[in-house]
Design an enzyme around this catalytic site. Structure first.
Site, mmCIF file in Angstrom:
data_model
loop_
_atom_site.group_PDB
_atom_site.id
_atom_site.type_symbol
_atom_site.label_atom_id
_atom_site.label_comp_id
_atom_site.label_asym_id
_atom_site.label_seq_id
_atom_site.Cartn_x
_atom_site.Cartn_y
_atom_site.Cartn_z
ATOM 1 N N ARG A 1 46.582 40.751 34.750
ATOM 2 C CA ARG A 1 46.513 40.168 33.412
ATOM 3 C C ARG A 1 46.381 38.664 33.579
ATOM 4 O O ARG A 1 46.922 38.075 34.527
ATOM 5 C CB ARG A 1 47.778 40.488 32.609
ATOM 6 C CG ARG A 1 47.809 41.895 32.037
ATOM 7 C CD ARG A 1 46.839 42.034 30.867
ATOM 8 N NE ARG A 1 47.002 43.276 30.137
ATOM 9 C CZ ARG A 1 46.277 44.369 30.332
ATOM 10 N NH1 ARG A 1 45.351 44.375 31.278
ATOM 11 N NH2 ARG A 1 46.466 45.451 29.597
ATOM 12 N N GLU B 1 41.990 35.381 26.537
ATOM 13 C CA GLU B 1 40.701 36.072 26.406
ATOM 14 C C GLU B 1 40.311 36.254 24.940
ATOM 15 O O GLU B 1 41.181 36.478 24.111
ATOM 16 C CB GLU B 1 40.785 37.446 27.085
ATOM 17 C CG GLU B 1 41.021 37.362 28.569
ATOM 18 C CD GLU B 1 41.191 38.743 29.204
ATOM 19 O OE1 GLU B 1 41.032 39.766 28.499
ATOM 20 O OE2 GLU B 1 41.497 38.804 30.398
ATOM 21 N N HIS C 1 36.539 40.492 32.083
ATOM 22 C CA HIS C 1 37.522 41.583 32.023
ATOM 23 C C HIS C 1 36.809 42.946 32.002
ATOM 24 O O HIS C 1 36.911 43.712 31.043
ATOM 25 C CB HIS C 1 38.425 41.439 30.801
ATOM 26 C CG HIS C 1 39.715 42.212 30.938
ATOM 27 N ND1 HIS C 1 40.859 41.880 30.252
ATOM 28 C CD2 HIS C 1 40.036 43.311 31.674
ATOM 29 C CE1 HIS C 1 41.828 42.739 30.558
ATOM 30 N NE2 HIS C 1 41.352 43.616 31.435
#
Length: 317
Positions: A233, A262, A280
């Site tokens: 993460r 993000e 991602h």
């Protein structure tokens, strides 16, 4: 028997939406012109939630609006977007989607590692920019002779390690405890692991317990030939400390598939020549995302069919 009301706060894949429409009354919160008014009216009837990170934080603020809520089915193996402990305190089940994405994320991790060390994206840009006729692309670092540290040797971490075994590199790890059935060297702290290795792969869960776990001290310990790969993460890495370490040469390079805010990525990171960045995409293949979506559906069906979801998270079991 009447169909059960399920709430989806933010869009998920068409396949998940279609499957939930077949079995439940699916309410699409993002399509409501007045979400608060909708929750006032329909919230008391909602018994299930289907969520992804696009839904934002799922916690007491939403739980309070859904007094009949029984289950939160999360899309993703990581569920730091859901207050699982808060859910457990209210008797709400939380599920995630482990297992079905392990190999996909591990594959991507190895690709990102090779791309970062061998500077594959930079070499492609060099060719596309027409620079090859002017001279050969500069020699890159190598994976040969390196020792790779895995920060978090869970299911995905083990899948990464199995792939690394085939590359003939040494492997070490740090986790909450030494694993008796693992032959790799174990280090008691992340700093000790970073000091012993020159590649550090972060694959720990997100959340408050791991926020900025990879900090300036760990990056310094990793050293000037060190490479950081983050497929965990974004919150796991202190991005300001990472930027400083990359710019100063404290570490050699970094490969990042995740970021703190993000989809916004700091321009400072994007401007650095020794970083490979991805949006991602660790589990983002058609096959794997379909399997993850099906597991969301299966968890909801299993819960309402017999009260036993397929993949409950530890906090709610």
């Amino acid at each position: 028997m009447p169909k059960i009301d399920i709430l989806m706060p933010a869009p998920m894949s068409p396949e998940v939406i279609s499957a939930l429409d077949d079995h439940f009354i699916l309410h699409r919160l993002w399509k409501q012109p007045d979400a608060s008014k909708f929750l006032n009216k329909t919230g008391p009837h909602i018994r299930g939630l289907a969520v992804s990170t696009l839904a934002g934080r799922i916690d007491h603020a939403l739980f309070d609006r859904l007094p009949a809520l029984e289950i939160v089915a999360n899309f993703g193996v990581g569920y730091d977007n859901v207050d699982a402990r808060g859910a457990a305190s209210r008797g709400i089940m939380v599920t995630n989607t482990p297992g079905v994405l392990d190999d996909e994320v591990a594959d991507l991790t190895l690709g990102l590692l090779l791309a970062t060390i061998r500077r594959i994206p930079q070499a492609e840009r060099y060719l596309r920019d027409g620079l090859w006729p002017t001279g050969s692309f500069p020699l890159s670092p190598t994976l040969r002779g390196r020792r790779v540290g895995i920060l978090g040797l869970g299911a995905i971490g083990k899948a990464v390690a199995r792939r690394l075994d085939g590359f003939g590199v040494e492997i070490a790890y740090h986790g909450r405890a030494r694993q008796a059935d693992v032959a790799y060297d174990y280090y008691e702290t992340p700093v000790a692991l970073a000091k012993a290795c020159d590649v550090l792969i972060a694959i720990v869960p997100g959340g408050a317990a791991t926020r900025h776990l990879v900090n300036a001290d760990i990056l310094t310990a990793l050293g000037s030939d060190g490479v950081l790969i983050n497929v965990a993460r974004g919150s796991v890495v202190d991005e300001m400390a990472l930027f400083a370490a990359l710019r100063s040469g404290t570490i050699l390079g970094a490969g990042l598939d995740v970021f703190e805010n993000e989809p916004n990525v700091p321009a400072a990171l994007l401007d650095l020549p020794n970083v490979v960045v991805l949006p991602h995409i660790g589990s983002a293949s058609v096959k794997t995302r379909a399997a993850m979506g099906q597991l969301v559906v299966d968890n909801l069906l299993a819960w309402f069919d017999g009260g036993k979801p397929v993949t409950p998270v530890p906090e709610t079991t």
